[in-house]
Scaffold this motif. Structure first.
Motif, mmCIF file in Angstrom:
data_model
loop_
_atom_site.group_PDB
_atom_site.id
_atom_site.type_symbol
_atom_site.label_atom_id
_atom_site.label_comp_id
_atom_site.label_asym_id
_atom_site.label_seq_id
_atom_site.Cartn_x
_atom_site.Cartn_y
_atom_site.Cartn_z
ATOM 1 N N ARG A 118 17.948 -65.255 46.238
ATOM 2 C CA ARG A 118 16.803 -65.916 47.240
ATOM 3 C C ARG A 118 17.705 -66.209 48.602
ATOM 4 O O ARG A 118 17.161 -67.035 49.154
ATOM 5 N N VAL A 119 18.823 -65.972 48.508
ATOM 6 C CA VAL A 119 19.800 -66.405 49.671
ATOM 7 C C VAL A 119 19.106 -65.908 50.936
ATOM 8 O O VAL A 119 19.371 -66.566 51.893
ATOM 9 N N ARG A 120 18.494 -64.684 51.221
ATOM 10 C CA ARG A 120 17.730 -64.216 52.386
ATOM 11 C C ARG A 120 16.490 -64.838 52.345
ATOM 12 O O ARG A 120 15.727 -64.177 53.558
ATOM 13 N N ALA A 121 15.944 -65.480 51.685
ATOM 14 C CA ALA A 121 14.413 -65.893 51.756
ATOM 15 C C ALA A 121 14.427 -67.178 52.492
ATOM 16 O O ALA A 121 14.984 -68.256 51.909
ATOM 17 N N GLY A 122 13.825 -67.199 53.576
ATOM 18 C CA GLY A 122 13.608 -68.505 54.294
ATOM 19 C C GLY A 122 12.944 -69.796 53.663
ATOM 20 O O GLY A 122 13.318 -70.912 53.867
ATOM 21 N N ASP A 123 11.821 -69.353 52.759
ATOM 22 C CA ASP A 123 11.326 -70.405 52.034
ATOM 23 C C ASP A 123 12.058 -71.238 50.757
ATOM 24 O O ASP A 123 11.729 -71.940 50.188
ATOM 25 N N ALA A 124 13.138 -70.573 50.734
ATOM 26 C CA ALA A 124 14.323 -71.047 49.679
ATOM 27 C C ALA A 124 15.073 -72.241 50.183
ATOM 28 O O ALA A 124 15.761 -73.089 49.477
ATOM 29 N N TYR A 125 15.055 -72.324 51.530
ATOM 30 C CA TYR A 125 15.721 -73.411 52.182
ATOM 31 C C TYR A 125 15.099 -74.808 52.357
ATOM 32 O O TYR A 125 13.756 -74.603 52.651
ATOM 33 N N THR A 126 15.829 -75.989 52.256
ATOM 34 C CA THR A 126 14.926 -77.111 52.315
ATOM 35 C C THR A 126 14.984 -77.870 53.914
ATOM 36 O O THR A 126 13.802 -78.371 54.027
ATOM 37 N N TYR A 127 16.064 -77.614 54.447
ATOM 38 C CA TYR A 127 16.053 -78.334 55.687
ATOM 39 C C TYR A 127 16.208 -77.308 56.688
ATOM 40 O O TYR A 127 17.150 -76.466 56.597
ATOM 41 N N TRP A 128 15.472 -77.625 57.823
ATOM 42 C CA TRP A 128 15.760 -76.755 58.872
ATOM 43 C C TRP A 128 15.990 -77.764 60.135
ATOM 44 O O TRP A 128 15.435 -78.657 60.346
ATOM 45 N N GLY A 129 16.650 -76.853 61.334
ATOM 46 C CA GLY A 129 16.864 -77.720 62.535
ATOM 47 C C GLY A 129 16.085 -77.055 63.457
ATOM 48 O O GLY A 129 15.393 -75.788 63.328
ATOM 49 N N ARG A 130 15.984 -77.397 64.802
ATOM 50 C CA ARG A 130 15.190 -76.830 65.822
ATOM 51 C C ARG A 130 16.136 -75.736 66.178
ATOM 52 O O ARG A 130 17.134 -75.698 66.165
ATOM 53 N N GLY A 131 15.240 -74.429 66.638
ATOM 54 C CA GLY A 131 16.152 -73.350 67.159
ATOM 55 C C GLY A 131 16.634 -73.676 68.472
ATOM 56 O O GLY A 131 16.465 -74.607 69.218
#
Length: 127
Positions: free
Chosen positions: A107-120
């Motif tokens: 799942r390393v390449r799956a965006g929905d596997a990540y919990t925290y996101w920064g602004r782009g």
């Protein structure tokens, strides 16, 4: 937990840029981290990841050999060194982090596997 991406800008094809992602609110160590990007009119796509368990890096085929992901644990910062930039690299770049349990390899390449996101941060490469 907050992630702050920076370093984007307007460059010409063939130039280099280094993006930074600073993590605040927790220690940097022990989490899987990644970069994703989203070009205008396109879906978000995986760019690169740093997986904590085996200290391994993963890259999208489109950036392999040109981009390098790294991190400085003392500064709580992850980097994306981008060389030989192409117009098709134009996108908003986002950094992301796993939660406490990390991300399984599949799942390393799956965006929905990540919990925290920064602004782009916007990267524009002119031809």
């Amino acid at each position: 937990v907050q992630l702050q991406a920076s370093g984007g800008g307007l460059v010409q094809a063939g130039d280099s840029l280094r993006l930074s992602c600073t993590v605040s609110g927790r220690t940097f160590r022990g989490y899987d981290m990644s970069w994703f990007r989203q070009a205008p009119g396109k879906e978000r796509e995986f760019v690169a990841a740093f997986r904590r368990t085996y200290d391994r890096m993963y890259y999208a085929d489109s950036v392999k050999g040109r981009f390098t992901i790294s991190r400085d644990s003392n500064k709580n910062t992850m980097y994306l060194q981008m060389n030989s930039l192409k117009p098709e690299d134009t996108a908003v770049y986002y950094c992301a982090s796993s939660g406490d349990n990390g991300i399984i390899l599949s799942r390393v390449r799956a965006g929905d596997a990540y919990t925290y996101w920064g602004r782009g941060t916007l990267v524009t490469v002119s031809s």
